[in-house]
Write a protein that holds these residues in place. Structure first.
Motif, PDB file in Angstrom:
ATOM      1  N   TYR A 175      15.862   2.042   6.507  1.00  0.00           N
ATOM      2  CA  TYR A 175      14.457   1.853   6.365  1.00  0.00           C
ATOM      3  C   TYR A 175      13.925   0.654   5.661  1.00  0.00           C
ATOM      4  CZ  TYR A 175      14.823   6.694   8.111  1.00  0.00           C
ATOM      5  OH  TYR A 175      15.026   7.547   8.817  1.00  0.00           O
ATOM      6  N   PRO A 176      12.808   0.129   5.758  1.00  0.00           N
ATOM      7  CA  PRO A 176      12.382  -1.320   5.104  1.00  0.00           C
ATOM      8  C   PRO A 176      12.097  -0.851   3.830  1.00  0.00           C
ATOM      9  CG  PRO A 176      11.286  -0.736   7.220  1.00  0.00           C
ATOM     10  CD  PRO A 176      11.990   0.648   7.007  1.00  0.00           C
ATOM     11  N   ILE A 177      12.709  -1.945   2.935  1.00  0.00           N
ATOM     12  CA  ILE A 177      12.533  -2.105   1.621  1.00  0.00           C
ATOM     13  C   ILE A 177      11.145  -2.827   1.292  1.00  0.00           C
ATOM     14  CG2 ILE A 177      13.454  -2.757  -0.682  1.00  0.00           C
ATOM     15  CD1 ILE A 177      16.315  -2.157   0.587  1.00  0.00           C
ATOM     16  N   ASP A 196      11.642   0.764  -2.920  1.00  0.00           N
ATOM     17  CA  ASP A 196      10.693   1.476  -2.403  1.00  0.00           C
ATOM     18  C   ASP A 196      10.808   1.532  -0.818  1.00  0.00           C
ATOM     19  OD1 ASP A 196       9.570   2.351  -4.910  1.00  0.00           O
ATOM     20  OD2 ASP A 196       7.989   0.839  -4.718  1.00  0.00           O
ATOM     21  N   ILE A 197      11.166   2.364  -0.390  1.00  0.00           N
ATOM     22  CA  ILE A 197      11.477   2.485   1.246  1.00  0.00           C
ATOM     23  C   ILE A 197      10.403   2.972   1.868  1.00  0.00           C
ATOM     24  CG2 ILE A 197      13.796   2.285   1.086  1.00  0.00           C
ATOM     25  CD1 ILE A 197      13.993   5.379   2.062  1.00  0.00           C
ATOM     26  N   VAL A 198       9.864   2.463   3.210  1.00  0.00           N
ATOM     27  CA  VAL A 198       9.103   3.254   4.009  1.00  0.00           C
ATOM     28  C   VAL A 198       9.546   4.178   5.150  1.00  0.00           C
ATOM     29  CG1 VAL A 198       7.152   3.130   5.434  1.00  0.00           C
ATOM     30  CG2 VAL A 198       7.174   1.656   3.423  1.00  0.00           C
ATOM     31  N   LYS A 199       9.408   5.406   5.241  1.00  0.00           N
ATOM     32  CA  LYS A 199      10.021   6.293   6.319  1.00  0.00           C
ATOM     33  C   LYS A 199       8.754   7.041   6.985  1.00  0.00           C
ATOM     34  CE  LYS A 199      12.865  10.554   7.253  1.00  0.00           C
ATOM     35  NZ  LYS A 199      13.243  10.188   8.394  1.00  0.00           N
ATOM     36  N   GLN A 200       8.401   6.571   8.119  1.00  0.00           N
ATOM     37  CA  GLN A 200       7.184   6.802   8.882  1.00  0.00           C
ATOM     38  C   GLN A 200       5.833   6.472   7.899  1.00  0.00           C
ATOM     39  OE1 GLN A 200       7.998  11.319   9.505  1.00  0.00           O
ATOM     40  NE2 GLN A 200       9.550  10.692  11.138  1.00  0.00           N
ATOM     41  N   SER A 201       5.147   7.537   7.407  1.00  0.00           N
ATOM     42  CA  SER A 201       4.010   7.050   6.506  1.00  0.00           C
ATOM     43  C   SER A 201       4.014   7.395   5.120  1.00  0.00           C
ATOM     44  CB  SER A 201       2.908   8.053   7.032  1.00  0.00           C
ATOM     45  OG  SER A 201       2.906   9.401   7.068  1.00  0.00           O
ATOM     46  N   ASP A 202       5.365   7.646   4.752  1.00  0.00           N
ATOM     47  CA  ASP A 202       5.994   7.924   3.265  1.00  0.00           C
ATOM     48  C   ASP A 202       6.463   6.759   2.766  1.00  0.00           C
ATOM     49  OD1 ASP A 202       4.663  10.533   3.059  1.00  0.00           O
ATOM     50  OD2 ASP A 202       6.136  11.138   4.710  1.00  0.00           O
ATOM     51  N   THR A 203       6.006   6.501   1.467  1.00  0.00           N
ATOM     52  CA  THR A 203       6.812   5.549   0.735  1.00  0.00           C
ATOM     53  C   THR A 203       7.514   6.240  -0.399  1.00  0.00           C
ATOM     54  OG1 THR A 203       5.117   3.935   1.119  1.00  0.00           O
ATOM     55  CG2 THR A 203       6.830   3.496  -0.997  1.00  0.00           C
ATOM     56  N   ILE A 204       9.065   5.901  -0.251  1.00  0.00           N
ATOM     57  CA  ILE A 204       9.825   6.912  -1.314  1.00  0.00           C
ATOM     58  C   ILE A 204      10.626   5.907  -2.361  1.00  0.00           C
ATOM     59  CG2 ILE A 204      11.547   8.303  -1.225  1.00  0.00           C
ATOM     60  CD1 ILE A 204      10.935   9.007   1.689  1.00  0.00           C
ATOM     61  N   ARG A 205      10.508   6.181  -3.499  1.00  0.00           N
ATOM     62  CA  ARG A 205      11.012   5.414  -4.381  1.00  0.00           C
ATOM     63  C   ARG A 205      12.494   6.030  -4.600  1.00  0.00           C
ATOM     64  NH1 ARG A 205       9.585   2.742  -9.337  1.00  0.00           N
ATOM     65  NH2 ARG A 205       8.276   1.884  -8.034  1.00  0.00           N
ATOM     66  N   ILE A 206      13.533   5.146  -4.629  1.00  0.00           N
ATOM     67  CA  ILE A 206      14.937   5.425  -4.986  1.00  0.00           C
ATOM     68  C   ILE A 206      15.674   4.702  -5.972  1.00  0.00           C
ATOM     69  CG2 ILE A 206      17.206   5.500  -3.611  1.00  0.00           C
ATOM     70  CD1 ILE A 206      16.100   5.694  -1.119  1.00  0.00           C
ATOM     71  N   TYR A 207      16.018   5.380  -7.214  1.00  0.00           N
ATOM     72  CA  TYR A 207      16.406   4.606  -8.257  1.00  0.00           C
ATOM     73  C   TYR A 207      18.112   4.833  -8.064  1.00  0.00           C
ATOM     74  CZ  TYR A 207      11.971   4.359 -10.986  1.00  0.00           C
ATOM     75  OH  TYR A 207      10.959   3.953 -11.536  1.00  0.00           O
ATOM     76  N   CYS A 256       5.996   5.218 -11.927  1.00  0.00           N
ATOM     77  CA  CYS A 256       6.086   5.410 -10.382  1.00  0.00           C
ATOM     78  C   CYS A 256       5.086   6.422  -9.733  1.00  0.00           C
ATOM     79  CB  CYS A 256       7.627   5.678 -10.176  1.00  0.00           C
ATOM     80  SG  CYS A 256       8.013   6.127  -8.361  1.00  0.00           S
ATOM     81  N   LYS A 257       4.599   5.996  -8.803  1.00  0.00           N
ATOM     82  CA  LYS A 257       3.382   6.709  -8.271  1.00  0.00           C
ATOM     83  C   LYS A 257       3.784   7.395  -6.953  1.00  0.00           C
ATOM     84  CE  LYS A 257       1.454   3.174  -5.954  1.00  0.00           C
ATOM     85  NZ  LYS A 257       0.072   2.197  -5.712  1.00  0.00           N
ATOM     86  N   TYR A 258       5.288   7.327  -6.507  1.00  0.00           N
ATOM     87  CA  TYR A 258       5.661   7.759  -5.341  1.00  0.00           C
ATOM     88  C   TYR A 258       6.684   8.966  -5.690  1.00  0.00           C
ATOM     89  CZ  TYR A 258       4.167   3.302  -3.781  1.00  0.00           C
ATOM     90  OH  TYR A 258       3.630   1.973  -3.257  1.00  0.00           O
ATOM     91  N   LYS A 259       7.056   9.708  -4.373  1.00  0.00           N
ATOM     92  CA  LYS A 259       7.941  10.576  -4.450  1.00  0.00           C
ATOM     93  C   LYS A 259       9.298   9.928  -4.633  1.00  0.00           C
ATOM     94  CE  LYS A 259       6.667  12.019  -0.363  1.00  0.00           C
ATOM     95  NZ  LYS A 259       5.262  11.662  -0.508  1.00  0.00           N
ATOM     96  N   MET A 260      10.165  10.445  -5.510  1.00  0.00           N
ATOM     97  CA  MET A 260      11.261   9.721  -5.745  1.00  0.00           C
ATOM     98  C   MET A 260      12.751  10.536  -5.621  1.00  0.00           C
ATOM     99  SD  MET A 260      11.279   9.743  -9.992  1.00  0.00           S
ATOM    100  CE  MET A 260       9.769   9.001 -10.200  1.00  0.00           C
ATOM    101  N   ILE A 261      13.861   9.791  -5.445  1.00  0.00           N
ATOM    102  CA  ILE A 261      15.045  10.260  -5.660  1.00  0.00           C
ATOM    103  C   ILE A 261      15.959   9.337  -6.619  1.00  0.00           C
ATOM    104  CG2 ILE A 261      17.200  10.436  -4.191  1.00  0.00           C
ATOM    105  CD1 ILE A 261      14.972  10.381  -1.659  1.00  0.00           C
TER     106      ILE A 261
END
Length: 340
Positions: A175-177, A196-207, A256-261
């Motif tokens: 997914y796009p970074i 930070d990746i974009v999946k559909q309409s969600d931006t997700i932070r991956i550490y 961080c303001k995004y949902k994260m993993i």
């Protein structure tokens, strides 16, 4: 005690030592290593202490002696506080249209120095990753080995150091970074990176977090040769470094303001202070959907789980798998998650 024979009295003495040691270890996640670094070393031995207390419990239960209550009591405290050391649940590893699969893998420079014997270990690792087809893979001890090709991933972020041999952490994604960066840890090549990746309409932070290594040799003979006092001091100092690194990471994570993993090689167990602090209120994917001991490191003495995938509560953990493919001193782990 008066009704016990001499042998049973000896057994019960060691039972008490093991029970007290395990009870003490339960408070370690709440004590910063900088306050008592030597005592923090005990957290590494928690799996052994649990197994010993299980054996003592079975010994007394088989003999129908009330002494079994000692280990039962301590084990019960551990179970309700930290969960089971062994997971009986199973994972399906199924993917849905809404799922995201994440692999975490310390690849040990893709076996650059032939630590694992065999032909083409580095390409076997890549073939394994390609076969499992994660959407995102987080690498610790990554090296852009001349024989590897990870071009089946569309996007990547690497943070490397070193002159002769380039190595560090990396995240590859389908997914796009849209954003990336690093959290520097002083006086070490270890660090934390993020995308930070974009999946559909969600931006997700991956550490991707790699804390300081303990440098404990898995070879029994070599470890026995090391002076125990120096070993405890060195490990205690490493725990202090891990605490400082954790504090730097948490400061960044808080913004961080995004949902994260959080993918990680913490070089410490789930019974440690750094694990408790980094996990916070996140889900440990292994505890939710894993099975077995979840061993992630090839350590000969006892089952060791030091690699984790921690997931925001906005996600459902659908599956988790620890793979036994022995291409590194770590074993890869993968989880499948989906938004609620």
């Amino acid at each position: 005690m008066k009704k016990l024979n001499f042998l049973d009295k000896v057994v019960f003495f060691f039972n008490m030592v093991a029970a007290i040691a395990l009870l003490m270890s339960f408070v370690l996640p709440f004590i910063p290593p900088k306050s008592f670094s030597v005592l923090s070393v005990l957290s590494l031995g928690v799996p052994v202490l649990i197994l010993l207390n299980v054996l003592f419990f079975l010994y007394w239960l088989f003999k129908l002696k009330k002494q079994f209550f000692l280990s039962l009591f301590v084990l019960a405290i551990g179970y309700f506080s930290f969960g089971s050391l062994y997971k009986f649940s199973s994972s399906t590893n199924n993917k849905s249209d809404n799922s995201l699969t994440i692999m975490n893998y310390n690849v040990r420079l893709f076996n650059l120095y032939d630590w694992i014997s065999g032909e083409n270990i580095e390409t076997k690792m890549v073939d394994f990753i390609k076969e499992k087809a994660p959407d995102v893979v987080s690498f610790q001890e990554y090296h852009p080995h001349k024989n590897i090709d990870l071009s089946f991933f569309k996007y990547k972020f690497e943070k490397l150091s070193g002159t002769k041999t380039r190595y560090g952490q990396a995240i590859f994604s389908q997914y796009p970074i849209v954003n990336s960066g690093s959290v520097a840890f002083p006086n070490t090549s270890n660090n934390a990176i993020f995308v930070d990746i974009v999946k559909q309409s969600d931006t997700i932070r991956i550490y991707n977090v790699h804390l300081q290594s303990l440098h404990i040799d898995a070879n029994v003979d070599k470890l026995a040769e090391e002076d125990s006092e120096r070993l405890f001091k060195r490990v205690g100092q490493t725990f202090e470094m891990q605490q400082s690194q954790t504090e730097l990471f948490l400061k960044h994570k808080k913004q961080c303001k995004y949902k994260m993993i959080i993918c990680s090689d913490l070089n410490n167990t789930a019974f440690s202070y750094v694990y408790k602090e980094i996990k916070g209120d996140l889900q440990d994917a292994f505890k939710v959907a894993g099975n077995g001991f979840g061993i992630t490191h090839d350590f000969k003495f006892f089952p060791t789980r030091i690699d984790f995938i921690l997931v925001d509560n906005a996600f459902t953990v659908d599956a988790f798998k620890t793979y036994g493919d022995h291409y590194s001193d770590h074993y890869p782990v993968m989880t499948s998650i989906s938004l609620h």
